[in-house]
Structure formats: C-alpha cells, structure tokens
Design an enzyme around this catalytic site. Sequence first.
Site, mmCIF file in Angstrom:
data_model
loop_
_atom_site.group_PDB
_atom_site.id
_atom_site.type_symbol
_atom_site.label_atom_id
_atom_site.label_comp_id
_atom_site.label_asym_id
_atom_site.label_seq_id
_atom_site.Cartn_x
_atom_site.Cartn_y
_atom_site.Cartn_z
ATOM 1 N N LYS A 52 0.843 -1.204 0.000
ATOM 2 C CA LYS A 52 0.000 0.000 0.000
ATOM 3 C C LYS A 52 0.876 1.252 0.000
ATOM 4 O O LYS A 52 0.614 2.210 -0.741
ATOM 5 C CB LYS A 52 -0.944 -0.020 1.215
ATOM 6 C CG LYS A 52 -2.023 -1.093 1.092
ATOM 7 C CD LYS A 52 -2.761 -1.379 2.386
ATOM 8 C CE LYS A 52 -3.714 -2.553 2.202
ATOM 9 N NZ LYS A 52 -4.377 -2.979 3.443
ATOM 10 N N GLN A 96 -4.324 -1.492 9.772
ATOM 11 C CA GLN A 96 -4.229 -2.802 9.126
ATOM 12 C C GLN A 96 -4.796 -3.887 10.052
ATOM 13 O O GLN A 96 -4.420 -3.991 11.208
ATOM 14 C CB GLN A 96 -2.754 -3.097 8.781
ATOM 15 C CG GLN A 96 -2.533 -4.398 8.034
ATOM 16 C CD GLN A 96 -3.157 -4.394 6.629
ATOM 17 O OE1 GLN A 96 -3.022 -3.428 5.886
ATOM 18 N NE2 GLN A 96 -3.834 -5.466 6.269
ATOM 19 N N ASP A 119 -11.022 2.855 4.439
ATOM 20 C CA ASP A 119 -11.285 1.411 4.296
ATOM 21 C C ASP A 119 -12.796 1.135 4.259
ATOM 22 O O ASP A 119 -13.213 0.012 3.984
ATOM 23 C CB ASP A 119 -10.664 0.655 5.481
ATOM 24 C CG ASP A 119 -9.521 -0.240 5.039
ATOM 25 O OD1 ASP A 119 -9.343 -0.402 3.822
ATOM 26 O OD2 ASP A 119 -8.811 -0.769 5.921
#
Length: 281
Positions: A52, A96, A119
């Site tokens: 990412k 994460q 997200d």
Amino acid sequence: MGKIIDGRAAAAEVCIEIKARVQAVCDKGVQPCLAVVLVGDNPASKAYVGMKEKKAAELGIKTVGHKLPAETTEEDLIALVKQMNDDPSIHGILVQLPLPKHISEDNVLLNISAAKDVDGLHPENAGMLLTGREGFIPCTPKGCVKLVESTGTEISGKNCVVIGRSNIVGKPAALLMLAKNATVTMCHSRTKNLAEYTRNADILISAVGVPNLVTADMIKPGAVVIDVAQCRVDGAWRGDVDFESALEVASHITPVPGGVGPMTIAMLMENTVEAAEKTLA
Ligand code: NAP
C-alpha cells in the site's frame, strides 16, 4: 476456455486516473495523505502495508506510517487514531487488520472519523452504503465490481451469488451488486447445497478462504468469477476456486494472485484521494 481477468493491468488503468486526481489536489496546495497503522509483526500484514505504501508513493500520495509493537494497548491505539482524526494534514486512516487479540477491532474502527475511514469499515459508511448514500466503500468489494465491469459484462438483471458474508467483503459486495440492479443471493457457512445456488450465478463472487471450495461443476457456463480469497497452500497463494478447471467453464475469472489484490490497493488509493478532495469542496 474463459479469459483471465488481469487485475494488475485493470488496476494500473484505474491508477492513471487516480494519479491525475492526486495531481489536481496537489495543484490546489494539498497533498493527499494516508496514515497507515500496523500493530505487531504479522508477516502478511507487513507485506500488505508495504504494498500500500509503495503504490501510494507511485501515485504521489504521502503516507505516514505508524509501526507499533504487538503489546500496544487498545487505549493507546485509540488515542493515536483520535490524534490523527484531529490532524488536518491526514486525509485517510488505515488500521491494518487483523489486530492482536487483546485489541477490539470494532472499538478501534468505531473511533476512526467516518470522513477519514478510507477502508469504509466505520458503521456510518456501512450505513451509507446500505441506504444508497455516498460514503466510503470498502476497497475489496469496490474493486470486485470494477473487475466485473472491466470484462464489459452488464450487471443489471444478472444473477449474482456472493459466497461469504463478512462486513469487509461479502456484505458490501452484495450491496454493491444490488445497487447495480443484480439479483443477489448470499451464501455462507450454513448454506445447504451451495452448488445449487452457484450454478445459477451469472456473476459469482467468492470470499471465503477455503481452497477448492468452488469447483468447475459448480459454475454456470459463461459466468464471470471473482475469487477474493487468499489462502496459503504449500507455500503458494490459492483462492476459493479451483482455477484451472473453472477457467474451462467461466467466461472470465480472476487469478490468485494478480486478481482482486491489486485492485483492492487501487481502491484504497481512490478512497484516499476522494477524502482529500472532500476537504477542498
Ligand atoms: P471471513 O471474515 O473469515 O468470512 C468468511 C466468510 O466465508 C464467512 O461469512 C463464512 O460464513 C463463509 N464461509 C466459511 N466457510 C464456508 C463454506 N464452507 N461455505 C460457504 N461459506 C463459508 O473472511 P473475509 O475477511 O471476508 O475474507 C475472505 C477471504 O478473502 C479470505 O481468504 C481473505 O484472505 C480474502 N481477502 C482478500 C482480500 C484481497 O484484497 N484480495 C481482501 C480481504 C479479504 P459464516 O459467516 O457463516 O461464518
């Protein structure tokens, strides 16, 4: 023989437009910035975070990395999230997952500002998706729709079967396909006779994590098959679908790796630039 959907190529195409949007925001004096939080040293999570950060750098998106020890408390993690919520130079916050067991993922996600939830996992954004309003859409299901569309397949009116009902993939994938006017069926671990449903699918999205769950005889000839799963089998990555035999039946199918993964990262970048654009609006 079906066609392999090249997720890397499709993502690269989408990234051309994202890069232009990043540049346009930079031209207005703001560099899109994504904060990436990694707790502990799970090797897979480290690898995802690395990918990412690399993609962000390629597109001109700044990243601020927070690599925290596995013993980090929930309280400290939430304090960091709140600090980033208040920092106007940060547009997107990515924590994460999975987090170490002593930390409640729900509590952490609830504390991310919905405006920075790139997200798309905050209940406010999930509610926006459910009710057909604009919000951040979770990256993997958003990418699944892009991959189906990349095949030129018309979604409206098609039978779509989604296997898996997680908040991260299965549920939002089903809602997105419903919003595109597909007739959607959701299957999960309690579904009886899974094949009866999948054989009716013009579009099959599998997000389970069980290698070879979906075999060729379960696929409708000519179906578009999106395999979200990432399973480690004998040191290699596999999806839910028995790829080689499914390729004989499907019209289009994503490989693992090189299918959904690269598009997921591209969608994270798209959500980040969208978050930055919204601060200028
Ligand atoms: P998850 O939270 O574990 O959900 C798995 C879902 O599969 C659950 O809804 C479960 O049903 C269902 N399931 C389990 N066994 C089943 C069976 N035998 N038949 C039918 N359904 C079954 O997983 P997730 O987070 O959604 O992720 C799913 C997969 O996608 C994993 O392999 C993950 O690594 C991968 N993934 C990939 C990406 C990417 O970027 N490529 C991103 C996210 C996830 P119940 O609800 O009944 O338990």
